[in-house]
Design an enzyme around this catalytic site. Structure first.
Site, PDB file in Angstrom:
ATOM      1  N   TRP A 326      45.263  32.389  33.592  1.00 22.56           N
ATOM      2  CA  TRP A 326      44.376  32.308  32.420  1.00 22.56           C
ATOM      3  C   TRP A 326      43.143  33.180  32.612  1.00 22.56           C
ATOM      4  CZ3 TRP A 326      39.801  28.675  31.909  1.00 22.56           C
ATOM      5  CH2 TRP A 326      39.285  28.320  33.166  1.00 22.56           C
ATOM      6  N   ASP A 327      42.900  33.572  33.865  1.00 24.97           N
ATOM      7  CA  ASP A 327      41.752  34.425  34.193  1.00 24.97           C
ATOM      8  C   ASP A 327      41.683  35.617  33.230  1.00 24.97           C
ATOM      9  OD1 ASP A 327      42.697  32.916  36.409  1.00 24.97           O
ATOM     10  OD2 ASP A 327      41.668  34.205  37.837  1.00 24.97           O
ATOM     11  N   GLU A 468      40.362  21.911  38.782  1.00 24.42           N
ATOM     12  CA  GLU A 468      41.656  21.532  39.357  1.00 24.42           C
ATOM     13  C   GLU A 468      41.570  20.389  40.364  1.00 24.42           C
ATOM     14  OE1 GLU A 468      42.812  25.326  40.933  1.00 24.42           O
ATOM     15  OE2 GLU A 468      43.880  25.869  39.106  1.00 24.42           O
ATOM     16  N   GLN A 583      35.019  23.817  39.344  1.00 27.69           N
ATOM     17  CA  GLN A 583      34.498  24.973  38.605  1.00 27.69           C
ATOM     18  C   GLN A 583      34.098  24.545  37.198  1.00 27.69           C
ATOM     19  OE1 GLN A 583      38.687  26.264  39.128  1.00 27.69           O
ATOM     20  NE2 GLN A 583      38.250  27.542  37.355  1.00 27.69           N
TER      21      GLN A 583
HETATM   22  C1  BGC Z   1      41.068  28.596  40.064  1.00 25.16           C
HETATM   23  C2  BGC Z   1      41.873  28.879  38.819  1.00 25.16           C
HETATM   24  C3  BGC Z   1      42.187  30.350  38.784  1.00 25.16           C
HETATM   25  C4  BGC Z   1      42.890  30.775  40.038  1.00 25.16           C
HETATM   26  C5  BGC Z   1      43.128  32.271  40.082  1.00 25.16           C
HETATM   27  C6  BGC Z   1      41.845  29.047  41.275  1.00 25.16           C
HETATM   28  O1  BGC Z   1      41.081  28.855  42.413  1.00 25.16           O
HETATM   29  O2  BGC Z   1      40.786  27.233  40.165  1.00 25.16           O
HETATM   30  O3  BGC Z   1      41.142  28.500  37.688  1.00 25.16           O
HETATM   31  O4  BGC Z   1      42.982  30.613  37.673  1.00 25.16           O
HETATM   32  O5  BGC Z   1      42.106  30.445  41.159  1.00 25.16           O
HETATM   33  O6  BGC Z   1      41.939  32.969  40.027  1.00 25.16           O
END
Ligand code: BGC
Length: 735
Positions: A326-327, A468, A583
């Protein structure tokens, strides 16, 4: 940036710095320097390693969108054989070394002194990964020995490149066609041919053995001897005859010559900077950090294709499996939407091309529509495993739910699509596939939601939001709000499609049968539960029951940590039972929907969530920067901006989750730097009807200047501490 990065004097163009120098040469530095000195063009990413390096020093020549899986291991992106490989026979330790990256031109220079059996040799090289021809990498290489005598240089195509879950390439074939050398190989899983050719332009005696040339000459002490080298990469995903194409490309490159290829490359970079540069007056450090971030994101921008996107670690390596998260939609596409819409368009249509994977994933879980992969690979395949983190204490894989429950990804994609349509005015993307993506995402959410009779509302239960560390929660505020937006945007987009292209609308209905579902989707959006700020505190709960969790500071939580790499989320993670979040979650939502709440609510939530956020992801800080600026606390926001903008300069980011290496570059943070500067400090606000700005600059910034493209025209934005202006430029810009 301390001693890692020497802030440059000034470069040859403009008054602000555009280069930085790295003089680290210890074995421990190769990973960081390889990231810092990346080159790339969206097709290929070439790590900032030295010509004589090999797999142990993480040489990477990563091919965007080419994936391979070795049985029993994780599927990841393929690194091509290294066509720049060059080594001086007898060369020993370096006694002096400097790399200089010119971010304005995407060129990396090296200047090192290396011990030889007699005296020393000075090596100077320059390379660029062409932005004029994505299949081409050029290098000039020279040596200056301190003593007279024979010098022998080996140069060719080296197979020893970095692999995390390799080896991916087999059936190597070496050919010598005229003066061009070619190594071709095929991937294990899909049998994709990867062809790397190289040719050198060299006045000395050259012999060839295998994929290596040996250049021999008698050198006089103190004189410089050099050659240029052209490397071309094609795969069978690009064309039917990748070997022939790469050979042809090398020949043409040699005929054109290094200088003229360099001019064409530099012109492309000038265009990128014209589109995306932001000038900051009063803060050289922030200026350089922001430009460096923009440099990094440009390296991965797919200008050549709508079938690839930007992976979470860009093209810096196979970390995170080279997968797309989703980044891209939340932190990168929005940058291109306003600076170079053609790139944003490619990123959006990539999601159309990978829709089959998202449909398959929804089906696998028993849902309808499109559930996009948490870690997307070719065709939209989900790369995230059920056990995606290994427990550092037991060495056992942990069941994680990133893959199963981060449903917000489908809504994030719709957000980016609709923002693109609104801000560019380019409806044609709907016709070309984006409307279908929206339909399938809306359909997915409707099938995921529950209608609670007793509460007379729809709910999204058993989800994971951006944070997460708290998996499988009910009614995550971010997710619910994004899903509502997805439904509303889809309904609006379909209305527009009907007006714009009635036949296309009908065809889409014939293909997907959405029309009969429209009224259900409208009702779902109206009745979807959106968590409200609490009466007295005005805090929006991150999810159902968040307020009952243990309230502990990030600092106190960290004191409980037993192993620096232990995972704080999941079933037994330390953060799971506390309010500590990984986050930005509610704060990210507030940023995306600035008109939902009064400023006071936004401020209270920023202040509440800020001390509880670990910023364990590089995606987090920019959300705090943007919202911080909006609530008039630009100086708080500044620290978050700098944290975001310097992440790839300093390398200050998490390197491990459990036992998993997650280092590399951070394109979401790179994009987030621009977003923080433009939407945050300049206070840009744009929708389909208007564009304006309301600055909130950090105290040391005197002014900011940049341009954006909005609905087919270019606008110049100038902001000072006192005011901001947005003026239409005279030139006509086509999307
Ligand atoms: C983050 C996710 C992100 C992923 C890739 C993870 O550490 O929590 O939101 O999409 O890293 O950057």
């Amino acid at each position: 940036m301390e001693d890692l990065v020497t802030m440059p004097d000034s470069c040859d163009q403009g008054k602000s710095p555009w280069t930085f120098r790295v003089d680290r040469m210890a074995a421990d530095d190769v990973a960081l320097v390889g990231n810092q000195c990346m080159l790339g063009n969206g097709y290929v990413g070439y790590r900032g390693t030295l010509e004589e390096y090999s797999s142990d020093q993480l040489v990477g020549c990563m091919l965007n969108g080419v994936y391979d899986q070795v049985p029993g291991k994780w599927r990841e992106t393929v690194n091509a054989p290294n066509g720049l490989f060059t080594r001086i026979e007898g060369a020993g330790e370096m006694s002096r070394h400097q790399l200089e990256l010119n971010i304005r031109k995407g060129r990396l220079r090296r200047d090192s002194t290396v011990a030889m059996p007699f005296g020393v040799v000075t090596i100077q090289s320059e390379r660029f990964v062409s932005h004029d021809n994505v299949h081409l990498i050029c290098m000039s290489y020279s040596v200056r020995p301190s003593e007279s005598g024979a010098v022998v240089v080996h140069t060719g195509i080296d197979r020893e490149v970095w692999d995390i879950n390799g080896p991916h390439l087999g059936d190597f074939e070496i050919s010598e066609v005229g003066e061009v050398l070619c190594v071709s190989a095929t991937t294990q899983e899909l049998g994709i041919t990867v062809a790397v050719s190289e040719v050198i332009d060299c006045p000395f005696e050259v012999s060839v053995a295998g994929s290596t040339r040996t250049v021999t000459f008698e050198a006089e002490a103190g004189r410089t001897y050099g050659f240029t080298k052209y490397v071309s990469i094609y795969t069978s995903l690009d064309c039917d005859a990748p070997v022939d194409e790469s050979i042809r490309c090398c020949r043409e490159a040699k005929a054109a010559g290094y200088d003229s290829l360099g001019v064409a490359h530099d012109e492309r970079w000038e265009n990128h900077w014209r589109d995306c540069d932001v000038e900051i007056e009063g803060d050289d450090e922030a200026q350089f950090a922001l430009r460096y971030s923009l440099y990094q994101i440009q390296l991965a921008a797919p200008r050549h294709s709508e079938t690839v996107s930007i992976p979470a670690r860009a093209l810096s390596g196979q970390v995170y499996k080279g997968a797309v998260f989703w980044d891209t939609e939340m932190f990168m596409t929005p940058v291109f939407t306003l600076t170079d819409p053609s790139v944003a368009r490619n990123l959006i249509l990539y999601r159309y091309h990978t829709l089959p994977g998202a449909l398959a994933k929804a089906k696998e879980y028993g849902y309808k529509g499109a559930f996009y992969a948490w870690e997307g690979q070719e065709g939209g395949k989900e790369a995230c495993t059920h056990f995606n983190v290994t427990d550092v204490f037991t060495g056992r894989p942990m069941r994680t739910y990133f893959r199963d429950k981060q449903i917000h990804i489908s809504a994030d994609i719709v957000y980016a699509i609709w923002q693109y349509v609104e801000l560019t005015g380019d409806d044609s993307v709907l016709v070309e596939g984006a409307a279908e993506v929206m339909v399938e995402c809306a359909r997915f959410f409707y099938s995921y939601a529950y209608f609670k009779e007793d509460k007379d509302r729809y709910e999204l239960i058993d989800v994971t939001g951006p944070d997460e560390y708290h998996e499988r929660v009910g009614n995550n505020s971010y997710t619910n709000r994004m899903v509502k937006h997805c439904m509303d945007a889809t309904l609006a987009a379909l209305k527009r499609l009907e007006e714009l292209d009635p036949d296309g609308y009908e065809d889409l209905d014939t293909k997907t049968g959405f029309v009969k579902e429209l009224s259900r989707w409208a009702r779902f959006s109206e009745r979807l539960y959106i968590p409200k700020p609490a009466e007295s505190s005005r805090i929006i709960p991150q999810f159902d029951g968040y307020e009952t969790l243990e309230d502990v500071s990030v600092q106190a939580l960290k004191e409980r940590v037993l192993n620096p790499n232990e995972y704080l989320g999941g079933g037994s993670g330390l953060a799971t039972t506390t309010k500590v979040l990984k986050q930005a979650d509610v704060v990210l939502m507030l940023n995306l929907f600035p008109n939902d709440h009064e400023l006071d609510v936004v401020r209270k939530n920023w202040e509440y969530y800020e001390p509880r956020t670990e910023h364990g992801s590089s995606l987090s800080a920019c959300a705090y920067a943007m919202v911080g600026a909006t609530i008039g606390r630009a100086d708080w926001a500044y620290d978050y901006f700098m944290k975001t903008a310097t992440v790839d300069l300093t390398g200050n980011s998490k390197q491990y989750v459990g036992t998993l290496y997650i280092g590399g570059t951070h394109p979401a943070a790179n994009g987030g730097s621009w977003l923080s500067a433009v939407y945050g400090f300049a206070g840009l606000s744009a929708n389909a009807e208007s564009i304006s700005c309301k600055p909130s600059l950090p105290s040391k910034w005197k002014s900011m200047r940049f341009t954006v493209r909005w609905r087919g025209d270019r606008y110049a934005v100038h902001v000072t501490q006192e005011k901001g202006t947005v003026l239409k430029c005279k030139e006509v810009v086509k999307v």
